[in-house]
Design an enzyme around this catalytic site. Structure first.
Site, PDB file in Angstrom:
ATOM      1  N   ASN A 139       6.941  47.685  76.406  1.00  0.00           N
ATOM      2  CA  ASN A 139       7.859  46.640  75.972  1.00  0.00           C
ATOM      3  C   ASN A 139       9.086  47.274  75.348  1.00  0.00           C
ATOM      4  OD1 ASN A 139       6.973  47.212  73.274  1.00  0.00           O
ATOM      5  ND2 ASN A 139       5.197  45.876  73.650  1.00  0.00           N
TER       6      ASN A 139
ATOM      7  N   ARG B 181      10.374  56.207  67.401  1.00  0.00           N
ATOM      8  CA  ARG B 181      10.133  55.660  68.744  1.00  0.00           C
ATOM      9  C   ARG B 181       9.885  54.174  68.561  1.00  0.00           C
ATOM     10  NH1 ARG B 181       6.980  52.538  70.186  1.00  0.00           N
ATOM     11  NH2 ARG B 181       4.967  53.526  70.194  1.00  0.00           N
TER      12      ARG B 181
ATOM     13  N   ALA C 234       0.633  55.977  72.919  1.00  0.00           N
ATOM     14  CA  ALA C 234      -0.103  54.754  73.273  1.00  0.00           C
ATOM     15  C   ALA C 234      -1.200  55.081  74.292  1.00  0.00           C
ATOM     16  CB  ALA C 234       0.856  53.710  73.829  1.00  0.00           C
TER      17      ALA C 234
ATOM     18  N   ALA D 291       1.801  59.204  79.226  1.00  0.00           N
ATOM     19  CA  ALA D 291       0.763  59.989  78.546  1.00  0.00           C
ATOM     20  C   ALA D 291       1.191  60.305  77.122  1.00  0.00           C
ATOM     21  CB  ALA D 291       0.494  61.273  79.330  1.00  0.00           C
ATOM     22  N   GLY D 292       1.829  59.316  76.485  1.00  0.00           N
ATOM     23  CA  GLY D 292       2.284  59.480  75.100  1.00  0.00           C
ATOM     24  C   GLY D 292       1.263  58.946  74.120  1.00  0.00           C
TER      25      GLY D 292
ATOM     26  N   GLU E  63       3.581  53.445  61.898  1.00  0.00           N
ATOM     27  CA  GLU E  63       4.059  52.591  62.991  1.00  0.00           C
ATOM     28  C   GLU E  63       5.314  53.168  63.629  1.00  0.00           C
ATOM     29  OE1 GLU E  63       2.457  49.558  63.845  1.00  0.00           O
ATOM     30  OE2 GLU E  63       3.783  49.661  65.567  1.00  0.00           O
ATOM     31  N   ASP E  64       5.318  53.253  64.945  1.00  0.00           N
ATOM     32  CA  ASP E  64       6.509  53.642  65.709  1.00  0.00           C
ATOM     33  C   ASP E  64       7.114  54.976  65.288  1.00  0.00           C
ATOM     34  OD1 ASP E  64       6.095  51.475  67.259  1.00  0.00           O
ATOM     35  OD2 ASP E  64       7.965  50.461  66.818  1.00  0.00           O
TER      36      ASP E  64
ATOM     37  N   LYS F 246       5.985  43.800  61.092  1.00  0.00           N
ATOM     38  CA  LYS F 246       4.540  44.045  61.156  1.00  0.00           C
ATOM     39  C   LYS F 246       3.841  43.445  59.939  1.00  0.00           C
ATOM     40  CE  LYS F 246       3.662  46.538  64.795  1.00  0.00           C
ATOM     41  NZ  LYS F 246       2.533  46.583  65.696  1.00  0.00           N
TER      42      LYS F 246
ATOM     43  N   ASP G 246      -1.125  52.221  64.121  1.00  0.00           N
ATOM     44  CA  ASP G 246      -1.291  51.060  64.997  1.00  0.00           C
ATOM     45  C   ASP G 246      -0.947  51.383  66.445  1.00  0.00           C
ATOM     46  OD1 ASP G 246      -1.749  48.310  65.600  1.00  0.00           O
ATOM     47  OD2 ASP G 246       0.424  48.146  65.823  1.00  0.00           O
ATOM     48  N   ASP G 247       0.041  52.260  66.663  1.00  0.00           N
ATOM     49  CA  ASP G 247       0.417  52.599  68.048  1.00  0.00           C
ATOM     50  C   ASP G 247      -0.720  53.311  68.753  1.00  0.00           C
ATOM     51  OD1 ASP G 247       3.186  51.751  67.832  1.00  0.00           O
ATOM     52  OD2 ASP G 247       3.303  53.369  66.385  1.00  0.00           O
TER      53      ASP G 247
ATOM     54  N   TYR H  98       8.723  39.050  65.909  1.00  0.00           N
ATOM     55  CA  TYR H  98       8.093  40.319  66.314  1.00  0.00           C
ATOM     56  C   TYR H  98       8.511  40.586  67.758  1.00  0.00           C
ATOM     57  CZ  TYR H  98       4.102  43.536  66.911  1.00  0.00           C
ATOM     58  OH  TYR H  98       3.306  44.605  67.181  1.00  0.00           O
TER      59      TYR H  98
ATOM     60  N   ASN I  21      -0.895  44.136  70.017  1.00  0.00           N
ATOM     61  CA  ASN I  21      -1.662  44.602  68.861  1.00  0.00           C
ATOM     62  C   ASN I  21      -1.814  43.531  67.796  1.00  0.00           C
ATOM     63  OD1 ASN I  21      -0.669  46.683  70.373  1.00  0.00           O
ATOM     64  ND2 ASN I  21      -0.614  48.119  68.667  1.00  0.00           N
TER      65      ASN I  21
HETATM   66  P1  NAI Z   1       5.786  57.775  74.096  1.00  0.00           P
HETATM   67  O1  NAI Z   1       7.236  58.047  74.085  1.00  0.00           O
HETATM   68  O2  NAI Z   1       4.879  58.500  73.158  1.00  0.00           O
HETATM   69  O3  NAI Z   1       5.220  58.024  75.597  1.00  0.00           O
HETATM   70  C1  NAI Z   1       5.856  57.639  76.774  1.00  0.00           C
HETATM   71  C2  NAI Z   1       5.150  58.345  77.917  1.00  0.00           C
HETATM   72  O4  NAI Z   1       5.697  57.887  79.145  1.00  0.00           O
HETATM   73  C3  NAI Z   1       5.318  59.863  77.899  1.00  0.00           C
HETATM   74  O5  NAI Z   1       4.101  60.471  78.242  1.00  0.00           O
HETATM   75  C4  NAI Z   1       6.340  60.113  79.010  1.00  0.00           C
HETATM   76  O6  NAI Z   1       6.187  61.374  79.609  1.00  0.00           O
HETATM   77  C5  NAI Z   1       5.993  58.997  79.959  1.00  0.00           C
HETATM   78  N1  NAI Z   1       7.096  58.692  80.858  1.00  0.00           N
HETATM   79  C6  NAI Z   1       8.404  58.537  80.548  1.00  0.00           C
HETATM   80  N2  NAI Z   1       9.118  58.356  81.682  1.00  0.00           N
HETATM   81  C7  NAI Z   1       8.246  58.401  82.699  1.00  0.00           C
HETATM   82  C8  NAI Z   1       8.378  58.299  84.104  1.00  0.00           C
HETATM   83  N3  NAI Z   1       9.558  58.121  84.678  1.00  0.00           N
HETATM   84  N4  NAI Z   1       7.271  58.397  84.852  1.00  0.00           N
HETATM   85  C9  NAI Z   1       6.061  58.588  84.279  1.00  0.00           C
HETATM   86  N5  NAI Z   1       5.873  58.703  82.961  1.00  0.00           N
HETATM   87  C10 NAI Z   1       6.958  58.603  82.178  1.00  0.00           C
HETATM   88  O7  NAI Z   1       5.642  56.213  73.884  1.00  0.00           O
HETATM   89  P2  NAI Z   1       4.337  55.403  73.508  1.00  0.00           P
HETATM   90  O8  NAI Z   1       4.185  55.283  72.046  1.00  0.00           O
HETATM   91  O9  NAI Z   1       3.189  55.973  74.239  1.00  0.00           O
HETATM   92  O10 NAI Z   1       4.722  53.936  74.052  1.00  0.00           O
HETATM   93  C11 NAI Z   1       4.946  53.720  75.415  1.00  0.00           C
HETATM   94  C12 NAI Z   1       5.241  52.250  75.657  1.00  0.00           C
HETATM   95  O11 NAI Z   1       4.079  51.484  75.374  1.00  0.00           O
HETATM   96  C13 NAI Z   1       6.357  51.646  74.815  1.00  0.00           C
HETATM   97  O12 NAI Z   1       7.131  50.789  75.605  1.00  0.00           O
HETATM   98  C14 NAI Z   1       5.635  50.839  73.781  1.00  0.00           C
HETATM   99  O13 NAI Z   1       6.409  49.752  73.327  1.00  0.00           O
HETATM  100  C15 NAI Z   1       4.461  50.381  74.592  1.00  0.00           C
HETATM  101  N6  NAI Z   1       3.340  49.998  73.749  1.00  0.00           N
HETATM  102  C16 NAI Z   1       2.758  48.795  74.024  1.00  0.00           C
HETATM  103  C17 NAI Z   1       1.750  48.337  73.259  1.00  0.00           C
HETATM  104  C18 NAI Z   1       1.098  47.037  73.559  1.00  0.00           C
HETATM  105  O14 NAI Z   1       0.255  46.602  72.855  1.00  0.00           O
HETATM  106  N7  NAI Z   1       1.482  46.367  74.610  1.00  0.00           N
HETATM  107  C19 NAI Z   1       1.308  49.095  72.095  1.00  0.00           C
HETATM  108  C20 NAI Z   1       1.957  50.382  71.915  1.00  0.00           C
HETATM  109  C21 NAI Z   1       2.937  50.798  72.739  1.00  0.00           C
END
Ligand code: NAI
Length: 541
Positions: free
Chosen positions: A397, A145, A294, A291-292, A234-235, A163, A257-258, A92, A442
């Protein structure tokens, strides 16, 4: 048994390989097809561990595990169970990210369904090709994504496969009822479109309307073919993930899950961190960097958790601010989606994170931006100036996308940061102390919630279940572990932890009237009786 001879050895669910006993070899026509020695599962495990130790890197180990899963399902799960903490990062995050990047190259065998948007109108027919009739979970991705790696199209199939392996490895859900599925809607990734080894359809992604009508057909076909099935999204691309969860969550057994799993694990980490800080969630100011899907999933889950502490929804939303690629979310910003608008506050505009920290004065900073190293020394120092114990989560990540490392957070805050990351960092030695950074992953949550859904055949999977899971996960961290900076329970006992979490969530499902089965007298015994165990059943393969 209908199968005989070589077809048994080629069926991963039946294959016991060198562990077939002589009577079984005679009865099933296996004599001569195997070396003469009859081994035990344990001696097979020893061989696999030796093989793994000879692989030169994590991706090679991932490939080895994939082949083992294709070859012998029991042995695969048995090997994983010998040291889950060591092997989770192989099957994973983070290795699965590298595997998806190389998926076109390392592809060996199909392990799920590829359903392409070109098969619209025939979705039910394609789904019915899956050989198992009692499918209880479908983990479905569009590859839109993948982790922090962007649009990987059909190469994202590694994610649903990984997963669902975790459902079994972490929570004992029987593997035969799990179906990985890639909804191939094309890709906007030009490199993949030009790659001759790319395995998906070569077209650009569809419009929202086209995608949504395809997903409608998919959801309908799943409910028709597998009425007890829970769909795990997922993703997906952030906007698709949010829109489709909102559309289906109240009518269908599904979860994202995200959004929900991530929200839950973040809340679990915050519950632990706030035990260290001896304060309540409702009294925090939280700034999300990113602000995506997650961030919004976490923010919404935090609002629900704060409301359970007695504040109104409006007050809870007032504690949360967002910062994205275009800067702080404030009134002059245009093209915000409704979910982001929930967290819009009358701040002055800024595109600088450091300035945003000075404006918002957060007690908690959470990175979900996919931007590695975004939490600079100045950012960590600003958080430390504002708070005696700043809570800093760098959750993006894979590893190179983490907003900062554990070492950076502890060093720059002079050991005061309460830190967690999305990946596992090594312990950090600083000024004579050792800090054990937590992994906000997660995998603490979704297998446990899914086990509860599996047992109860829940009709829906609302946020309340994820809050229960967060509380149970935080309760698994001992006071001593908290003192060392650990916000999440140790990973080596993750299956026992998740079974306990599943028991708590199961009780909630019954309480909310969402179960489709009768409540048993002893929920714990019942859950334990449902678990898959990686052992050969001799004479019945
Ligand atoms: P997403 O693509 O939906 O959102 C990314 C966000 O980051 C967007 O709002 C974007 O505008 C912002 N962003 C991009 N570049 C930026 C910058 N230079 N400055 C400020 N903001 C910026 O992606 P999602 O689904 O929200 O995932 C984001 C990250 O979180 C990924 O790396 C994912 O792997 C990680 N993640 C981690 C989890 C965990 O349990 N540790 C669980 C789910 C996601």
């Amino acid at each position: 048994m209908a199968d005989r001879g070589i077809s048994i050895l080629r069926n991963s669910k039946m294959n016991a390989s060198t562990a077939f006993r002589q009577q079984e070899r005679d009865a099933y026509g296996l004599t001569g097809l195997l070396p003469p020695v009859v081994e035990t599962l344990d001696s097979q495990v020893r061989r696999c561990l030796l093989h793994l130790s000879k692989k030169s890197n994590a991706l090679e180990q991932y490939i080895y595990f994939s082949q083992l899963a294709d070859d012998n399902q029991t042995l695969f799960f048995k090997v994983l169970s010998t040291d889950l903490a060591r092997f989770l990062p192989i099957i994973y995050v983070p290795t699965v990210g590298a595997a998806c990047l190389e998926f076109g190259l390392i592809y060996r065998k199909p392990n799920g369904i590829y359903l392409s948007i070109e098969q619209r109108g025939k979705v039910r027919e394609v789904l019915a090709n899956w050989p198992v009739k009692d499918v209880r979970f479908i983990c479905v991705s569009t590859g839109g994504r993948i982790l922090g790696l962007g649009d990987l199209g059909a190469n994202g199939m590694g994610i649903p496969i990984g997963k669902l392996q975790l459902y079994t490895a972490c929570a004992g859900i029987p593997p035969d009822c799990l179906l990985p599925l890639l909804l191939d809607c094309g890709t906007d990734n030009e490199d993949l479109l030009a790659d001759p080894l790319y395995l998906g359809i070569k077209r650009k992604r569809p419009s929202f309307a086209e995608l949504d009508s395809f997903v409608d057909e998919f959801v309908e076909a799943v409910q028709d073919l597998y009425p007890q099935c829970c769909i795990h999204f997922e993703d997906w691309k952030g906007a698709d993930a949010i829109r489709l969860l909102a559309k289906y969550t109240n009518s269908t057994c599904c979860y994202n899950d995200d959004i929900q799993g991530t929200g839950s694990v973040a809340v679990a980490g915050l519950y632990s961190a706030l035990k260290i800080n001896k304060s309540l969630l409702r009294d925090q100011r939280i700034l999300f960097f990113g602000a995506g899907s997650a961030a919004l999933g976490m923010a919404d889950m935090i609002v629900t958790a704060m409301m359970q502490e007695g504040v109104s929804e409006q007050e809870a939303c007032g504690c949360i601010s967002l910062f994205d690629v275009d800067g702080l979310i404030e009134p002059s910003r245009t093209s915000l989606n409704p979910d982001q608008q929930r967290y819009l506050h009358p701040y002055a505009p800024t595109k600088s994170l450091l300035a945003a920290i000075k404006i918002v004065r957060p007690t908690i900073l959470i990175g979900v931006s996919t931007v590695g190293k975004a939490f600079t020394k100045e950012v960590v120092e600003a958080m430390t100036e504002l708070n005696s114990r700043p809570i800093i989560f760098a959750l993006s990540n894979p590893t190179e996308r983490a907003e900062c490392t554990a070492e950076e957070a502890y060093t720059w805050s002079k050991g005061r940061a309460i830190f967690a990351a999305g990946v596992q960092f090594e312990p950090v030695k600083l000024d004579g102390g050792t800090y054990l950074p937590g992994q906000a992953n997660n995998f603490y949550i979704f297998p446990a919630v899914s086990l509860a859904v599996y047992a109860t055949q829940a009709k829906r999977v609302p946020n309340e279940l994820f809050i229960e899971a967060a509380k149970a996960t935080a309760a698994g961290v001992s006071p001593l572990q908290l003192e060392q900076g650990m916000l999440f329970p140790p990973q080596n006992d993750v299956q026992n932890l998740e079974i306990q979490t599943a028991i708590v969530v199961t009780k909630k499902i019954f309480e909310l009237g969402l179960a489709r089965v009768k409540e048993p007298t002893d929920i714990s015994d019942w859950i334990h009786s449902l678990l898959y165990k990686p052992e050969y059943v001799h004479g019945m393969q």
